[in-house]
Design a protein around this motif. Structure first.
Motif, mmCIF file in Angstrom:
data_model
loop_
_atom_site.group_PDB
_atom_site.id
_atom_site.type_symbol
_atom_site.label_atom_id
_atom_site.label_comp_id
_atom_site.label_asym_id
_atom_site.label_seq_id
_atom_site.Cartn_x
_atom_site.Cartn_y
_atom_site.Cartn_z
ATOM 1 N N PRO A 188 0.831 -1.205 0.000
ATOM 2 C CA PRO A 188 0.000 0.000 0.000
ATOM 3 C C PRO A 188 0.867 1.257 0.000
ATOM 4 N N GLN A 189 0.406 2.268 -0.681
ATOM 5 C CA GLN A 189 1.139 3.524 -0.761
ATOM 6 C C GLN A 189 0.706 4.455 0.377
ATOM 7 N N ASN A 190 1.049 4.011 1.599
ATOM 8 C CA ASN A 190 0.814 4.844 2.770
ATOM 9 C C ASN A 190 1.954 4.606 3.754
ATOM 10 N N ASP A 191 2.136 5.529 4.686
ATOM 11 C CA ASP A 191 3.310 5.473 5.563
ATOM 12 C C ASP A 191 3.313 4.292 6.522
ATOM 13 N N ALA A 192 2.192 3.607 6.671
ATOM 14 C CA ALA A 192 2.142 2.422 7.526
ATOM 15 C C ALA A 192 2.320 1.146 6.705
ATOM 16 N N SER A 193 2.390 1.279 5.386
ATOM 17 C CA SER A 193 2.411 0.119 4.480
ATOM 18 C C SER A 193 1.319 -0.870 4.862
ATOM 19 N N LYS A 194 0.165 -0.320 5.208
ATOM 20 C CA LYS A 194 -0.950 -1.117 5.706
ATOM 21 C C LYS A 194 -2.111 -1.082 4.717
ATOM 22 N N GLY A 195 -2.609 -2.269 4.377
ATOM 23 C CA GLY A 195 -3.789 -2.348 3.522
ATOM 24 C C GLY A 195 -5.005 -1.802 4.248
ATOM 25 N N ILE A 196 -5.852 -1.135 3.516
ATOM 26 C CA ILE A 196 -7.072 -0.549 4.059
ATOM 27 C C ILE A 196 -8.238 -1.148 3.283
ATOM 28 N N PRO A 197 -9.253 -1.667 3.958
ATOM 29 C CA PRO A 197 -10.385 -2.255 3.229
ATOM 30 C C PRO A 197 -11.062 -1.244 2.306
ATOM 31 N N MET A 198 -11.437 -1.706 1.131
ATOM 32 C CA MET A 198 -12.158 -0.877 0.168
ATOM 33 C C MET A 198 -13.583 -0.702 0.673
ATOM 34 N N THR A 199 -14.092 0.510 0.589
ATOM 35 C CA THR A 199 -15.472 0.777 0.962
ATOM 36 C C THR A 199 -16.217 1.311 -0.248
ATOM 37 N N ALA A 200 -17.522 1.357 -0.148
ATOM 38 C CA ALA A 200 -18.361 1.940 -1.193
ATOM 39 C C ALA A 200 -19.157 3.068 -0.546
ATOM 40 N N PRO A 201 -19.473 4.087 -1.284
ATOM 41 C CA PRO A 201 -19.291 4.250 -2.717
ATOM 42 C C PRO A 201 -17.959 4.885 -3.079
ATOM 43 N N VAL A 202 -17.658 4.824 -4.382
ATOM 44 C CA VAL A 202 -16.597 5.634 -4.967
ATOM 45 C C VAL A 202 -17.316 6.890 -5.465
ATOM 46 N N VAL A 203 -16.817 8.053 -5.076
ATOM 47 C CA VAL A 203 -17.505 9.314 -5.369
ATOM 48 C C VAL A 203 -16.688 10.123 -6.367
ATOM 49 N N THR A 204 -17.351 10.617 -7.399
ATOM 50 C CA THR A 204 -16.720 11.555 -8.322
ATOM 51 C C THR A 204 -17.595 12.804 -8.391
ATOM 52 N N ASN A 205 -16.931 13.942 -8.589
ATOM 53 C CA ASN A 205 -17.695 15.174 -8.746
ATOM 54 C C ASN A 205 -17.365 15.825 -10.067
ATOM 55 N N GLN A 206 -17.982 16.941 -10.328
ATOM 56 C CA GLN A 206 -17.827 17.604 -11.616
ATOM 57 C C GLN A 206 -16.512 18.351 -11.744
ATOM 58 N N ASN A 207 -15.760 18.473 -10.652
ATOM 59 C CA ASN A 207 -14.425 19.065 -10.689
ATOM 60 C C ASN A 207 -13.364 18.004 -10.956
ATOM 61 N N LYS A 208 -13.816 16.810 -11.340
ATOM 62 C CA LYS A 208 -12.933 15.679 -11.642
ATOM 63 C C LYS A 208 -12.136 15.232 -10.420
#
Length: 156
Positions: A26-46
């Motif tokens: 994982p690309q985080n300072d703890a090298s720790k996997g984080i569970p995927m949650t829903a939803p994935v959110v996108t806005n109009q500012n990309k």
């Protein structure tokens, strides 16, 4: 939430890398996997965002991203209106569903500028792209201010 720009479709990859999907580490300072949650959110500012699991209830508990394109942001409490629909969803379909929601809110007596609302709505997607389209849950969400909430609840 963890968020990034979604230019050229790279937003999902950056966020997935942060939580450890599709990477050796994982690309985080703890090298720790984080569970995927829903939803994935996108806005109009990309911008694209993932909600972090509830175990990360303070900034001190959240691993820091090592990718400079990923940021951790605290969302303030908010109220809004949502329209749920199924199927595949591209930008044009999301905009059409947002227009339906905006027009229904206007019909219900909410003071709402369509142009501003179309620039501000969010698309929430709950299933991966390989899910059969008729089983995919999508939501267009539109922030409402307190005056608009009062209008819809009859408190104005």
């Amino acid at each position: 939430v963890c968020e990034t720009e979604n230019r050229s479709g790279m937003g999902f990859r950056a966020l997935a890398g942060y939580i450890g999907v599709g990477r050796d580490a994982p690309q985080n300072d703890a090298s720790k996997g984080i569970p995927m949650t829903a939803p994935v959110v996108t806005n109009q500012n990309k911008r694209m965002s993932f909600f972090l699991p509830e175990t990360y209830d303070s900034f001190a508990k959240i691993p820091k991203p090592t990718n400079p394109n990923v940021a951790i942001t605290e969302l303030p409490p908010s109220m809004g209106a949502a329209h749920t629909f199924t199927g595949s969803c591209d930008d044009a379909r999301a905009k059409g569903k947002a227009q339906q929601l905006i027009r229904q809110l206007q019909k219900d007596g909410i003071s709402l500028d369509e142009k501003s609302a179309l620039e501000a709505f969010e698309l929430w997607q709950f299933h991966p792209p390989f899910t059969i389209p008729m089983l995919r849950k999508n939501v267009v969400w539109l922030h409402l201010n307190q005056d608009q909430v009062n209008e819809i609840s009859g408190k104005s």
